[in-house]
Every structure is written in structure tokens, then in C-alpha cells.
Design an enzyme around this catalytic site. Structure first.
Site, mmCIF file in Angstrom:
data_model
loop_
_atom_site.group_PDB
_atom_site.id
_atom_site.type_symbol
_atom_site.label_atom_id
_atom_site.label_comp_id
_atom_site.label_asym_id
_atom_site.label_seq_id
_atom_site.Cartn_x
_atom_site.Cartn_y
_atom_site.Cartn_z
ATOM 1 N N MET A 20 0.861 -1.188 0.000
ATOM 2 C CA MET A 20 0.000 0.000 0.000
ATOM 3 C C MET A 20 0.889 1.228 0.000
ATOM 4 O O MET A 20 1.590 1.490 0.984
ATOM 5 C CB MET A 20 -0.932 -0.018 1.215
ATOM 6 C CG MET A 20 -1.980 -1.119 1.165
ATOM 7 S SD MET A 20 -2.948 -1.256 2.696
ATOM 8 C CE MET A 20 -1.791 -2.195 3.724
ATOM 9 N N GLU A 21 0.868 1.946 -1.110
ATOM 10 C CA GLU A 21 1.771 3.089 -1.264
ATOM 11 C C GLU A 21 1.540 4.110 -0.155
ATOM 12 O O GLU A 21 0.416 4.496 0.143
ATOM 13 C CB GLU A 21 1.564 3.755 -2.629
ATOM 14 C CG GLU A 21 2.564 4.864 -2.903
ATOM 15 C CD GLU A 21 2.226 5.684 -4.125
ATOM 16 O OE1 GLU A 21 3.088 6.484 -4.532
ATOM 17 O OE2 GLU A 21 1.106 5.549 -4.652
ATOM 18 N N GLN A 85 7.872 -5.356 -5.748
ATOM 19 C CA GLN A 85 6.847 -4.995 -6.732
ATOM 20 C C GLN A 85 7.355 -3.879 -7.643
ATOM 21 O O GLN A 85 7.849 -2.848 -7.177
ATOM 22 C CB GLN A 85 5.550 -4.542 -6.060
ATOM 23 C CG GLN A 85 4.424 -4.328 -7.070
ATOM 24 C CD GLN A 85 3.123 -3.921 -6.426
ATOM 25 O OE1 GLN A 85 2.925 -2.749 -6.129
ATOM 26 N NE2 GLN A 85 2.221 -4.885 -6.226
ATOM 27 N N CYS A 115 -2.619 -0.163 -9.294
ATOM 28 C CA CYS A 115 -2.592 1.165 -8.675
ATOM 29 C C CYS A 115 -3.587 2.106 -9.358
ATOM 30 O O CYS A 115 -3.536 2.302 -10.579
ATOM 31 C CB CYS A 115 -1.191 1.760 -8.753
ATOM 32 S SG CYS A 115 -1.094 3.438 -8.043
ATOM 33 N N LYS A 156 -0.416 -8.375 -9.822
ATOM 34 C CA LYS A 156 -1.532 -7.903 -9.007
ATOM 35 C C LYS A 156 -2.392 -6.997 -9.873
ATOM 36 O O LYS A 156 -1.891 -6.047 -10.483
ATOM 37 C CB LYS A 156 -1.051 -7.150 -7.760
ATOM 38 C CG LYS A 156 -2.176 -6.784 -6.794
ATOM 39 C CD LYS A 156 -1.611 -6.266 -5.472
ATOM 40 C CE LYS A 156 -2.735 -6.119 -4.428
ATOM 41 N NZ LYS A 156 -3.609 -4.974 -4.698
ATOM 42 N N ASN A 215 -8.191 -10.125 -2.645
ATOM 43 C CA ASN A 215 -7.808 -8.925 -1.904
ATOM 44 C C ASN A 215 -8.930 -7.899 -2.006
ATOM 45 O O ASN A 215 -9.624 -7.826 -3.003
ATOM 46 C CB ASN A 215 -6.493 -8.374 -2.497
ATOM 47 C CG ASN A 215 -6.124 -6.989 -1.972
ATOM 48 O OD1 ASN A 215 -5.972 -6.052 -2.744
ATOM 49 N ND2 ASN A 215 -5.967 -6.857 -0.680
ATOM 50 N N GLY A 216 -9.078 -7.112 -0.940
ATOM 51 C CA GLY A 216 -10.028 -6.011 -0.977
ATOM 52 C C GLY A 216 -11.155 -6.123 0.028
ATOM 53 O O GLY A 216 -11.888 -7.115 0.033
ATOM 54 N N GLU A 217 -11.272 -5.126 0.919
ATOM 55 C CA GLU A 217 -12.413 -4.983 1.830
ATOM 56 C C GLU A 217 -12.519 -6.131 2.833
ATOM 57 O O GLU A 217 -13.625 -6.515 3.242
ATOM 58 C CB GLU A 217 -13.709 -4.839 1.021
ATOM 59 C CG GLU A 217 -14.765 -3.984 1.683
ATOM 60 C CD GLU A 217 -14.343 -2.535 1.895
ATOM 61 O OE1 GLU A 217 -14.891 -1.922 2.828
ATOM 62 O OE2 GLU A 217 -13.473 -2.017 1.152
ATOM 63 N N ARG A 240 -5.741 -2.663 4.264
ATOM 64 C CA ARG A 240 -6.040 -1.663 5.293
ATOM 65 C C ARG A 240 -6.588 -2.291 6.573
ATOM 66 O O ARG A 240 -6.359 -1.775 7.671
ATOM 67 C CB ARG A 240 -7.016 -0.635 4.740
ATOM 68 C CG ARG A 240 -6.420 0.259 3.651
ATOM 69 C CD ARG A 240 -7.485 1.101 2.971
ATOM 70 N NE ARG A 240 -8.478 0.264 2.310
ATOM 71 C CZ ARG A 240 -9.715 0.626 2.033
ATOM 72 N NH1 ARG A 240 -10.134 1.844 2.379
ATOM 73 N NH2 ARG A 240 -10.545 -0.176 1.411
#
Length: 333
Positions: A20-21, A85, A115, A156, A215-217, A240
Site C-alpha cells: 500500500m503506497e 513490486q 494502482c 496484481k 484482496n479487498g475490503e 487496510r
């Protein structure tokens, strides 16, 4: 191309820490992977923030800046491997940078096609390439052919750029590219990070002969269970949610999918997390202003996972002195 049933890295369901940037930088990786290891369920690996490839083979100091773990067998202090990455659009240049990263000790190369940042997309990087599956194929295959055969190459992606109309083409590009596995953030670029995630759309990629990671949520065990069920894959990348609840990996890993039960036996209390927050504030950074800013970003996210974080946030949100913040943290035990 790897076979999903024979890849030893996926002999058990994997749990990964997401790139995560501006969030999972080396310091945050160190803290989060240490917590997971201390709780008895280390991450199988983490992926670095993307390293932007534009016009040349990057010098070693750039790789070391983003991934100082390369000085230590490409592992965090707790022993979690860090995959490198890369993000870019020129296949040959991406391949040359991947080769150099491997020479520096990268255990695996991941390629960013997810991204959503406007500045990145406007320079033909990240998720904008989801509208150019043929370019995705060229990049992945060039990297795969260039790096040593024993070093995995993964990708990804998101479900698409503005919509999901190119999913079949994207799947075909991945299939032909020689990628060793695929991670899918279950939203398009346009959908950004706005709930929900469309885990069921990951199902369409399970026909690939490589492992697929969802991935995600994923913020809690219920969402993890739903994601596994809807996506059809047991492999998860936590983003996150893992920053908000650093013990999420332990909670998720105690899901009994077969019996549809959560068997959570250990969680990270706020009092235990204070030590790690202080360690974060004592970590390496350009200066204390940067470090305090980064910590406040984390504390703001922790308010979603810990009630105690909210009161601390109200107390220190305007505080700029690192020592005063550490003192407030110690007093909040």
C-alpha cells in the site's frame, strides 16, 4: 507456468500483507510482521510498495530505499519474506529492472497492474494497463523469461479500469504470460476503495492453472469468510484491515471454513499494541516531523479498530512533539 496444485508456496492457504503506497513502508512492514509473528501466525510474505520503472535500470540505492530488507536476505526482522513490486509499461525495461532486483536478492517479483492513482495512470502505469491486456502480457512474459526460473513472477490486478468488460482478455493475458500466481483486488480502478468489493467476480479467474489470491475490503473474520466463499479461493491478501487491526491475520487464520465457524483464541489488546506504537515512533525516518505524521496516519486508522485509539487521537492530534506523543501513549495503557 506453475501448476496451482504443485506450487509449494501454496500448499496451505496463504496470508499476505498487501503493498500500500505511503502506508506499508519498511517501518510499517517491520511492525506489522513482528506483531503477526509474535501472535504465532506470521505472514507468509509481504509485497513492497511499488518501485516505479520509467527510463532506465534503477540504481541499487533506490531498491534499498524501498526494500531495505534486501540487506537482510530480503526478510523483515521477524523473518517475513518481502517480494519486490515493480510498476511500469515498457516490457524490456521492466525485465531489466527485475533481473537487477533478483541480483540484489529479491525472492520474487510482483508486477503492479492495480494502482488507481491518477498520476501513475496518466503516465501509463498501474491499473490503466488493464485496458491494454496485450501490454500486460508483454510485460509479464518479458519479466518471466528474463529472471531466473526459480524466482517466481506474479501479478496484481483489479477487475478492470473503468469497468469489467475486459476481464476475459485480462484472464487470457495472464494465462499466456507465464505468471506464477495472481492477486486480484476485487474492484475496478473507477470503484477505487469504495465498498463493497466484488469478490464473486474473482471466480472467473479460478480456471487459470495458477493460484489466485483475493484482496479487498477484508476488515474482519466475517468478511474473510464471505470473501473465501464468494471468490472460490482460500488465499487472502490483507490490506487496510491489517493496519487497522494488526491481529487480523490471526483472527482470519482461525476460520474453520469447512464448519463455517470462527475459532478466535487470541487477539491483540490495546495495552499490548502500545509497545509496538512506541517502537514505530522510535523507528527510522527522514526526520521526526515525517515520523509523527506517519504515526498519526496509523493512529487515525487504529480508531476504526480500537476504542482507546479514539481518545488518544483526540489528545494528540495537534501534538507535534514525538516525546510528548510517546508519553501520552504510555499513559493510555
Amino acid at each position: 507456468m506453475s501448476n496451482k496444485h504443485s506450487n509449494p508456496l501454496f500448499s496451505n492457504p496463504v496470508r499476505l500483507l498487501a503493498p500500500m503506497e505511503g502506508l506499508t513502508d519498511p517501518l510499517m512492514r517491520q511492525i506489522l510482521t513482528q506483531i503477526a509473528a509474535d501472535l504465532g501466525r506470521p505472514y507468509d510474505w509481504s509485497v513492497s510498495e511499488f518501485i516505479r520503472v520509467t527510463q532506465t535500470v534503477l540504481p541499487a540505492h533506490v531498491f534499498y530505499k524501498y526494500v531495505p530488507e534486501l540487506h537482510h536476505d530480503a526478510k523483515t526482522a521477524s523473518g517475513t519474506p518481502i517480494h519486490i513490486q515493480l510498476l511500469g509499461s515498457e516490457a524490456q525495461l521492466m525485465a531489466e529492472n527485475a533481473v537487477f532486483a533478483c541480483e540484489l536478492g529479491a525472492p520474487a517479483i510482483d508486477i503492479n497492474f492495480g494502482c488507481p492513482a491518477k498520476t501513475v495512470n496518466s503516465h501509463r502505469g498501474g491499473s490503466v494497463l488493464l485496458d491494454e491486456p496485450e501490454v500486460m502480457y508483454q510485460i509479464i512474459s518479458a519479466v518471466r523469461q528474463a529472471v531466473p526460473s526459480d524466482i517466481p513472477v506474479s501479478a496484481k490486478i483489479r477487475l478492470g479500469y473503468t469497468d469489467t468488460s475486459r476481464m476475459d482478455d485480462i484472464r487470457g493475458a495472464i494465462d499466456a504470460s507465464g505468471a506464477d500466481w495472481l492477486t486480484i483486488h476485487a474492484r475496478t480502478k473507477t470503484q477505487g476503495y469504495k465498498p463493497p468489493a466484488y469478490w464473486e467476480k474473482i471466480q472467473g479467474f479460478n480456471s487459470l492453472d495458477i493460484p489466485v489470491i483475493a484482496n479487498g475490503e477484508i476488515w474482519n473474520t466475517e468478511q474473510a469468510k464471505l470473501c473465501i466463499r464468494q471468490s472460490g479461493t482460500s488465499h487472502l491478501m490483507l490490506g487496510r484491515g491489517a493496519v487497522t487491526r494488526p491481529d487480523l491475520i490471526v483472527q482470519v487464520d482461525k476460520i474453520d471454513v469447512a464448519n463455517d465457524e470462527s475459532l478466535i483464541t487470541s487477539t491483540l489488546l490495546w495495552s499490548d499494541l502500545i509497545t509496538h506504537q512506541i517502537r514505530f515512533l522510535q523507528g527510522e525516518a527522514k526526520n521526526d516531523v515525517v515520523l509523527v505524521g506517519r504515526y498519526k496516519q496509523w493512529l487515525g486508522m487504529l480508531t476504526k479498530g480500537y476504542m482507546e485509539a479514539q481518545s488518544l487521537w483526540n489528545e494528540i492530534k495537534r501534538q507535534k512533539d514525538k516525546a510528548a506523543i510517546i508519553a501520552a501513549l504510555q499513559a493510555s495503557r
